[in-house]
Motif scaffolding. Sequence first.
Motif, PDB file in Angstrom:
ATOM      1  N   UNK A 450      13.355  79.920   7.216  1.00 58.44           N
ATOM      2  CA  UNK A 450      12.087  80.556   7.958  1.00 58.44           C
ATOM      3  C   UNK A 450      10.769  80.129   7.234  1.00 58.44           C
ATOM      4  N   UNK A 451      11.014  79.926   5.683  1.00 56.85           N
ATOM      5  CA  UNK A 451       9.786  79.695   4.881  1.00 56.85           C
ATOM      6  C   UNK A 451       9.453  78.435   4.869  1.00 56.85           C
ATOM      7  N   UNK A 452      10.411  77.335   5.133  1.00 58.44           N
ATOM      8  CA  UNK A 452      10.142  75.907   4.919  1.00 58.44           C
ATOM      9  C   UNK A 452       9.183  75.220   5.794  1.00 58.44           C
ATOM     10  N   UNK A 453       8.943  75.648   6.758  1.00 55.43           N
ATOM     11  CA  UNK A 453       7.803  75.047   7.807  1.00 55.43           C
ATOM     12  C   UNK A 453       6.412  75.475   7.280  1.00 55.43           C
ATOM     13  N   UNK A 454       6.020  76.863   7.165  1.00 50.73           N
ATOM     14  CA  UNK A 454       4.925  77.266   6.465  1.00 50.73           C
ATOM     15  C   UNK A 454       4.620  76.348   4.809  1.00 50.73           C
ATOM     16  N   UNK A 458       1.463  73.250   3.995  1.00 45.45           N
ATOM     17  CA  UNK A 458       0.739  73.369   2.989  1.00 45.45           C
ATOM     18  C   UNK A 458       0.874  71.952   2.170  1.00 45.45           C
ATOM     19  N   UNK A 459       2.084  71.685   1.543  1.00 43.31           N
ATOM     20  CA  UNK A 459       2.303  70.273   0.885  1.00 43.31           C
ATOM     21  C   UNK A 459       1.737  69.231   1.743  1.00 43.31           C
ATOM     22  N   UNK A 460       1.673  69.244   2.943  1.00 45.16           N
ATOM     23  CA  UNK A 460       1.482  68.097   3.549  1.00 45.16           C
ATOM     24  C   UNK A 460       0.003  67.744   3.624  1.00 45.16           C
ATOM     25  N   UNK A 461      -0.791  69.043   3.739  1.00 46.89           N
ATOM     26  CA  UNK A 461      -2.329  68.932   3.753  1.00 46.89           C
ATOM     27  C   UNK A 461      -2.638  68.960   2.151  1.00 46.89           C
ATOM     28  N   UNK A 462      -1.806  69.286   1.102  1.00 48.95           N
ATOM     29  CA  UNK A 462      -2.239  69.165  -0.184  1.00 48.95           C
ATOM     30  C   UNK A 462      -1.985  67.607  -0.655  1.00 48.95           C
TER      31      UNK A 462
END
Length: 565
Positions: A450-454, A458-462
């Motif tokens: 459940x948590x891996x997508x959000x 965030x890491x993609x944007x960072x």
Amino acid sequence: MDQERTAPLRPRLWLALGAALMAIGVALAAVTERAGGVSVSDVRFRGPDGTMFSALVYRPKAATPQNPAPGILAVHGYINSRETQSPFAIELARRGYVVLALDQRGHGFSGGAAATKGFGGPEGLSFLRRLPFVDQGRIGLEGHSMGGWAVLAAAAAGPDAYRAMVLEGSSTGAPFAKEGTPAWPRNVEVVYSRFDEFAPLMWGVARAGDIGRSPKLEALFGVAKPVRQGVIYGDIAAGRARRLTQPFATHPGDHLSTAAVADAADWFALTLGAGRLPRSDQIWPLKEAGTGLALLGAGALILGLFDALLGLKLFATLRGPPSAGGQGPRWPLAAFTAFVPALTYFALPLAAPFVRPSALFPQAVSNQLMVWVLGNAALALLAGAWLGERRPIGRRLGLPDWVRAGVLAALVAGAIYALDALAGLAAVDFRFWVVALRPFSARQAVAALSYVIPFTLFVLVAFRGAGALARGGRGDYAWAVAALAGGFAVLTGAQYAFLFATGALPVPAMALNTIVAMQFVPLLAGLAILAVHAWRRTGSFVPGALIGGLLVTWYMVAGTATHVA
């Protein structure tokens, strides 16, 4: 364009360095834990309500059914695990105690919901007393922070089942324990560090240095004047002894304090009568160094595995030299990326119930961090557009290459996870202090889906931001580290400077945020290095970010508490 950024990749150095550090670190940690013939066993047992509990049992060589040894129940604090108690467990086991280092309810490999039903303390005490090589007449309880409330719950459930207690950075009374009196708990030592961040919550005083004047502590000690440090009040034989000590440390710093460990060992020597060693005779820092080396080795191995897999034909289309990521001055985007996430983080207390724990999202802290990272990802995209980054950052990847990048990320993260699980067979994980990669429990593994997508968004944007800061030189690493970790380093450092100067945090209600934020500095710095490393080899922020997303999800979900059983 320098050779590091072109096709001939050099994975062997990273692979060799990572493997060496991990092997040396795991071996050093395992040998240290077992020094003097101590054995360390991973155990599981069920509580009366069917909850499965997890613990490590440290058993001295001399402890046998024919020669039972005194026992200690040791319990960690909130959003930690049984391994956090290893400094106390190692030194107490060396001194002749059988130590049961328990995972609290809802933590680590233990089931149940966090902060419920006595935190698992009563069940841990009951299991310890059932071990045939433990002397039931000489049982001690030791708990840090919320773990102190766990052992207080054990003492309340079994008032005659223990002889002495050490509260490390914890307290009797509200919010989660019975009020202390001169007769309860039995033979208690309060080890409360001089710069503990939770003094207002625990003892009702503004500064930890003033704990001796706490009315709650005076009631526990049965005195009407300030409690003096190092003085034994009351009678050990009657079970009414009390002592206060205050090491030079913070709340989480208790686990890196030789004085805190020595204070606990000395108290149990006085009250349980086991062997005593000099206060300076402590070997646990070697274990901490070992697991720290293993953690660094895991980081090096991630870089090496990325390079090695990128050299395979399957991932050939991911390879490519990067162009300059952005245009114009770097400092506006770097400052925004550094300080906006840190400022918004400290503006939202970790107790705020933005997304209440549920079967789908069962972790309160992870839920708040999920809301925080998604909000900051949106702000970062808006800021990039405002600052002129309207063109694509790096080369575009089509859907097939996104799939290849996902496979590569799964292979890299999966390999590190497998090695961590293998180290777990020796009761070792990859950590330094509270910064840890530890295997999932089955329930955490499901929650991670459940948590891996959000977290990955965030890491993609960072990582996109790190790419926008790239200009093709060696300074890219420094810019990325400053942008991702600099804000937390400055703001957290400023709060601790204030704490050490005045004895209290500037905003005491944000103590939990401040303690957790310390972990973000090395975590975000490591992600920054991965971002630039992957960018230089692929010309895209995507492959490195997918690895980072899996690692962040692993770190967050396996390292915090679960609140829905």
